[in-house]
Design a protein around this motif. Sequence first.
Motif, mmCIF file in Angstrom:
data_model
loop_
_atom_site.group_PDB
_atom_site.id
_atom_site.type_symbol
_atom_site.label_atom_id
_atom_site.label_comp_id
_atom_site.label_asym_id
_atom_site.label_seq_id
_atom_site.Cartn_x
_atom_site.Cartn_y
_atom_site.Cartn_z
ATOM 1 N N LEU A 240 25.335 39.452 40.620
ATOM 2 C CA LEU A 240 24.908 40.420 41.394
ATOM 3 C C LEU A 240 25.788 41.657 41.615
ATOM 4 C CD1 LEU A 240 22.781 38.659 44.171
ATOM 5 C CD2 LEU A 240 21.855 39.852 42.244
ATOM 6 N N GLN A 241 27.053 41.246 41.904
ATOM 7 C CA GLN A 241 27.909 42.244 41.952
ATOM 8 C C GLN A 241 28.233 43.163 40.811
ATOM 9 O OE1 GLN A 241 31.453 39.586 42.888
ATOM 10 N NE2 GLN A 241 31.264 40.445 45.039
ATOM 11 N N VAL A 242 28.194 42.633 39.592
ATOM 12 C CA VAL A 242 28.153 43.447 38.274
ATOM 13 C C VAL A 242 26.978 44.157 38.110
ATOM 14 C CG1 VAL A 242 28.488 43.222 35.695
ATOM 15 C CG2 VAL A 242 29.808 41.607 37.238
ATOM 16 N N ALA A 243 25.967 43.563 38.328
ATOM 17 C CA ALA A 243 24.325 44.337 38.228
ATOM 18 C C ALA A 243 24.674 45.504 39.333
ATOM 19 C CB ALA A 243 23.501 43.286 38.339
ATOM 20 N N ARG A 244 25.057 45.403 40.544
ATOM 21 C CA ARG A 244 25.184 46.583 41.218
ATOM 22 C C ARG A 244 25.765 47.590 40.712
ATOM 23 N NH1 ARG A 244 26.961 43.743 45.503
ATOM 24 N NH2 ARG A 244 24.926 42.730 45.928
ATOM 25 N N MET A 245 27.017 47.455 39.993
ATOM 26 C CA MET A 245 27.715 48.579 39.243
ATOM 27 C C MET A 245 26.779 49.239 38.353
ATOM 28 S SD MET A 245 31.282 46.735 38.827
ATOM 29 C CE MET A 245 32.368 46.216 40.146
ATOM 30 N N PHE A 246 26.099 48.577 37.343
ATOM 31 C CA PHE A 246 25.288 49.226 36.516
ATOM 32 C C PHE A 246 23.920 49.701 37.239
ATOM 33 C CE2 PHE A 246 27.559 46.141 33.938
ATOM 34 C CZ PHE A 246 27.821 46.942 32.862
ATOM 35 N N GLN A 247 23.712 49.189 38.261
ATOM 36 C CA GLN A 247 22.357 49.912 38.770
ATOM 37 C C GLN A 247 22.874 50.999 39.513
ATOM 38 O OE1 GLN A 247 20.684 47.076 41.865
ATOM 39 N NE2 GLN A 247 20.047 48.934 42.927
ATOM 40 N N ARG A 248 23.932 51.395 40.228
ATOM 41 C CA ARG A 248 24.256 52.611 40.738
ATOM 42 C C ARG A 248 24.510 53.613 39.557
ATOM 43 N NH1 ARG A 248 29.196 55.158 41.605
ATOM 44 N NH2 ARG A 248 29.358 56.232 43.580
ATOM 45 N N SER A 249 25.035 53.440 38.414
ATOM 46 C CA SER A 249 25.195 54.272 37.334
ATOM 47 C C SER A 249 24.080 54.776 37.017
ATOM 48 C CB SER A 249 26.151 53.821 36.355
ATOM 49 O OG SER A 249 26.432 54.774 35.242
ATOM 50 N N ALA A 250 22.903 53.705 36.648
ATOM 51 C CA ALA A 250 21.730 54.360 36.212
ATOM 52 C C ALA A 250 20.999 55.060 37.239
ATOM 53 C CB ALA A 250 20.876 53.011 35.697
ATOM 54 N N ALA A 251 21.000 54.751 38.286
ATOM 55 C CA ALA A 251 20.465 55.645 39.467
ATOM 56 C C ALA A 251 20.830 57.132 39.309
ATOM 57 C CB ALA A 251 20.424 54.919 40.844
ATOM 58 N N LEU A 252 22.394 57.222 39.283
ATOM 59 C CA LEU A 252 22.777 58.475 39.373
ATOM 60 C C LEU A 252 22.245 59.386 38.113
ATOM 61 C CD1 LEU A 252 26.581 57.703 40.702
ATOM 62 C CD2 LEU A 252 24.443 58.789 42.154
ATOM 63 N N SER A 253 22.467 58.500 37.041
ATOM 64 C CA SER A 253 21.952 59.406 35.651
ATOM 65 C C SER A 253 20.590 59.760 35.967
ATOM 66 C CB SER A 253 21.986 58.293 34.584
ATOM 67 O OG SER A 253 23.537 58.252 34.475
ATOM 68 N N ALA A 254 19.569 58.973 36.579
ATOM 69 C CA ALA A 254 18.270 59.079 36.480
ATOM 70 C C ALA A 254 18.185 60.436 37.469
ATOM 71 C CB ALA A 254 17.499 57.876 36.950
ATOM 72 N N ALA A 255 18.964 60.394 38.682
ATOM 73 C CA ALA A 255 18.737 61.611 39.611
ATOM 74 C C ALA A 255 18.951 62.672 39.010
ATOM 75 C CB ALA A 255 19.887 61.050 41.059
ATOM 76 N N ALA A 256 20.191 62.892 38.324
ATOM 77 C CA ALA A 256 20.710 64.025 37.397
ATOM 78 C C ALA A 256 19.542 64.536 36.661
ATOM 79 C CB ALA A 256 22.009 63.978 36.735
ATOM 80 N N GLY A 257 19.024 63.633 35.633
ATOM 81 C CA GLY A 257 17.950 63.778 34.739
ATOM 82 C C GLY A 257 16.610 64.465 35.366
ATOM 83 N N GLY A 258 16.352 63.687 36.367
ATOM 84 C CA GLY A 258 15.024 63.846 37.131
ATOM 85 C C GLY A 258 14.892 65.341 37.896
ATOM 86 N N ALA A 259 16.276 65.563 38.478
ATOM 87 C CA ALA A 259 16.287 66.931 39.326
ATOM 88 C C ALA A 259 16.306 67.866 38.115
ATOM 89 C CB ALA A 259 17.712 66.971 40.002
ATOM 90 N N ALA A 260 16.827 68.047 36.922
ATOM 91 C CA ALA A 260 16.618 68.814 35.808
ATOM 92 C C ALA A 260 15.215 68.979 35.460
ATOM 93 C CB ALA A 260 17.971 68.655 34.719
ATOM 94 N N GLY A 261 14.635 67.747 34.910
ATOM 95 C CA GLY A 261 13.405 67.672 34.592
ATOM 96 C C GLY A 261 12.237 68.381 35.393
ATOM 97 N N PHE A 262 12.281 68.135 36.633
ATOM 98 C CA PHE A 262 11.510 68.663 37.593
ATOM 99 C C PHE A 262 11.448 70.256 37.653
ATOM 100 C CE2 PHE A 262 10.017 69.799 41.865
ATOM 101 C CZ PHE A 262 8.905 69.255 41.840
#
Length: 323
Positions: A240-262
Amino acid sequence: MILTRKEQARLFAREGFGRVRGLFAPRAASAPLLSHKAVAGPVPWVIAIMTALTVVAAAGGLALASIARTAQADLAGGITVQIAGPAAGEADRQARAALAVLSGAEGVASTRRLGAGEREDLLRPWLGDATLRTGASGEDDLLVMPELIEVRLSGASDPAAVDRVRTLLAKAAPDASASADMDWLGPLREAISALQWLAVALVALLVSATTAAVLLASRSALTANRETIEIMHLLGAHDLQVARMFQRSAALSAAAGGAAGFAVAEATILVLAGKFAALGPGSSAAGLRWFDWVVLVLIPVAGVGLAAVTARLTVLATLRRMP
């Protein structure tokens, strides 16, 4: 170990220089434990494109629903009476008689007879100016335009209400025909419904593509950091500790891409709104209500959550298979 005065001075100068240099040029931060470049990479661009397409498709579906609602509200309870066939004088007499009968009828809220200019405007796109042009002085008109009467009922224009209007017109205007304005909306409603389902299918396809992109990026990141993850496991780190690191990175990437796409999608919607403004209210972005815009704003937010959950589940499923 005893240092000479010269060596002590040199060491003092070196330490002082190092401290001064640290104030103006601090050392670079240590490298992250896991490299998230593989998680980010092209993912923000992919999510930006998918978000823009999803928002535009969803806006199209919502706009079509707005068009259908507006048309139904405008046409509900409306009946059109047409008097076609007789000569102009007889048609005028029957039109006046129809107005007299319908004005005092039960269930009729209002009546309005269309003028010659309004009838010409309705026929001009189909017949052209040449056909509508009247003959010279003393000659018969090239076209006898039918008389049109708009009838607004206090209730719905169901078949029973249309039959009552026809019964009232049977004696006063034998050449008159009555039809509910909602009759022509049936095929339009079916076409709008088909386009809405197409928009839903497109949104589902784009969501699936976004999920696949995050899944592949997460697996690629796991492969790139496999040795580091194994060492973390030996040191007692949980999945879960390892997955949390990848989860945070994916969320930040999605936030940046989602804002630009919107942002791109919103600009596209506003441009299309100007193009379709001539079709009337409810057919452009002006027809989107405030909660329609709330739904559109929630799309990139949902994309962030989808990316985070996908990365988490993918990493956990892959880590369970690792020795």
